[in-house]
Design an enzyme around this catalytic site. Structure first.
Site, PDB file in Angstrom:
ATOM      1  N   ALA A   1       0.862  -1.188   0.000  1.00 32.85           N
ATOM      2  CA  ALA A   1       0.000   0.000   0.000  1.00 32.85           C
ATOM      3  C   ALA A   1       0.892   1.230   0.000  1.00 32.85           C
ATOM      4  O   ALA A   1       2.086   1.133   0.255  1.00 32.85           O
ATOM      5  CB  ALA A   1      -0.902   0.006   1.230  1.00 32.85           C
ATOM      6  N   LYS A   2       0.336   2.358  -0.309  1.00 32.29           N
ATOM      7  CA  LYS A   2       1.058   3.632  -0.146  1.00 32.29           C
ATOM      8  C   LYS A   2       0.020   4.725  -0.144  1.00 32.29           C
ATOM      9  O   LYS A   2      -1.041   4.612  -0.749  1.00 32.29           O
ATOM     10  CB  LYS A   2       2.044   3.851  -1.295  1.00 32.29           C
ATOM     11  CG  LYS A   2       3.028   4.993  -1.096  1.00 32.29           C
ATOM     12  CD  LYS A   2       4.112   4.705  -0.074  1.00 32.29           C
ATOM     13  CE  LYS A   2       5.244   3.948  -0.646  1.00 32.29           C
ATOM     14  NZ  LYS A   2       6.422   3.786   0.179  1.00 32.29           N
TER      15      LYS A   2
END
Ligand code: GLU
Length: 428
Positions: free
Chosen positions: A117-118
């Site tokens: 994720a980011k």
């Protein structure tokens, strides 16, 4: 699973930006060597979930400003999604999607039970007061509440975020639950369940990987001349580790530009200068140089620890290093990668080289869940073991098949995710 219908595939997808295309092009190149089913590959080209939020913040001067915020969760096949939160003017959905995809391969390569994720908020953190950053962080966290959780998605620091940012996120989340939930974020202060050695982990990990590569190549680390782009949490620590292991750090840089001394810089003294002045601005420990000059310096090892897209088709021909270590995510463009490889410059790829951060994040999460804490030496040893194991798998794969270390690292990560996706199947 068939590909997207023509009309859909040709419509511009919301996260489709140059950086995202670069991540997909790297993926496609690796898939050609990975021998995984095309329908599995097709699934992995798209992030599972992309969230856009608006973050209203009451500024010190009284007015309200609304900042765009993002969180992209690329794959939850191996476990909760994991990745940093950045505050930067260039944060977009596409940037987060590319970085989230790289996080998936990074976690899988290290055999951590996570997907990628980011996220981040598009803002200029240097113009915000501490109070403004706190309000921005708390409201951003509130907007993400339905999508994050210790078994769902676990944020961590990234560009311009730090232990304090994670403490505010942890507190905001915990206040909504009614009890302390340290395992919601990693990279937090030790006083609230953070792990010793997390702060240094990314930079120290970069040097562990560099040292391992030097061993394989028969280059004594203490005889190497190094240039480090970036002097923050990754570059600053990497430069210090290199210096302490006896290597000569001839140049470093930060947002204020570069500083070069052929006889070597005293990194302890530079760290002390930055602690007092906030950056290298005005530092006269060596000759002041531009970022371009820094990237073109003759050296053995060039550590890229600033941000993405630094070595491009334009400046790759000017690089005069023997080896590049990617401390940042995505610092080398596809075209540059090809030029560097033609010129015989070895690139230690980001998903391996900077994986020390997320690996110690994993140790932090495990310690929080178990409420049982390890010592610095135990963590350092466990990190070295994880990175060495990943390095050896990547090196042997690249050696045996004559592919780049980047492709070998991606193939290793893709295999882990693909095997899990095949075993689990597509729901429903
Ligand atoms: N932001 C770091 C990275 O890009 C760390 C992520 C984490 O610890 O979850 O790897």
């Amino acid at each position: 699973m068939a590909s997207l219908p023509e009309a859909v595939a040709h419509a511009q997808l919301e996260w489709d930006t140059p950086l995202y295309r670069m991540a997909v092009a790297q993926f496609d190149h690796a898939v050609a060597h990975a021998a995984i089913p095309e329908d599995i590959a097709e699934r992995l080209r798209y992030p599972e979930r992309s969230i856009i939020v608006s973050v209203p913040v009451r500024m010190d001067a009284g007015k309200r400003v609304v900042f765009p915020g993002y969180r992209v969760q690329h794959s939850s096949i191996l476990g909760p999604t994991k990745g940093g939160i950045r505050y930067d003017l260039e944060v977009t959905l596409g940037e987060c999607a590319a970085l989230a995809m790289w996080m998936t391969w990074k976690c899988a390569l290290l055999r951590l039970p996570y997907g990628g994720a980011k996220g981040g908020v598009r803002c200029d953190p240097r113009t915000l007061s501490l109070g403004e950053v706190e309000r921005l962080t708390r409201r951003f966290t509130s907007e993400l509440l339905p999508f994050i959780g210790p078994q769902q998605d676990i944020p961590a620091p990234d560009m311009a975020t730090n232990e304090q940012t994670m403490a505010w996120m942890m507190d905001t989340y915990s206040m909504q639950r009614g009890y302390a939930v340290p395992e919601i974020v990693t990279g937090k202060p030790i006083s609230i369940g953070g792990s010793v050695f997390r702060h240094e982990a990314t930079g120290a990990g970069v040097v562990m990987v560099v040292a391992r590569a030097c061993d394989r190549l028969g280059w004594p680390l203490a005889e190497q001349r190094c240039v480090v782009q970036g002097f923050g949490n990754v570059g600053g620590i990497a430069a210090l580790e290199l210096f302490e292991r006896g290597a000569t750090v001839v140049a470093v840089s930060d947002v204020s530009g570069g500083i070069h001394a052929a006889i070597g810089l005293d990194i302890h003294a530079l760290q002390a200068y930055v602690r007092v002045h906030g950056s290298l601005e005005g530092c006269d420990a060596g000759r002041r140089i531009t970022n371009d000059e820094l990237l073109g310096l003759e050296c053995d090892i060039l550590v890229l620890a600033a941000r993405e897209d630094q070595i491009t088709a334009e400046n790759a021909p000017n690089v005069r290093a023997r080896m590049i270590a990617e401390g940042a995510n995505g610092p080398t463009s596809l075209e540059a990668d090809a030029i560097l490889s033609q010129r015989g410059i070895l690139v230690l790829p980001d998903i391996l080289t900077n994986a020390g951060g997320v690996t110690v994040s994993y140790f932090e999460w495990v310690q929080d869940l178990g409420r049982l804490f390890w010592t610095r030496d135990e963590i350092r040893a466990k990190l070295a073991e994880k990175l060495s194991d990943a390095f050896d798998r990547v090196w042997e794969h690249a050696d045996g098949r004559d592919v780049s270390l980047r492709t070998a690292a991606l193939v290793a990560g893709i295999h882990e995710v693909s095997a899990a996706l095949e075993a689990r199947g597509i729901f429903p």
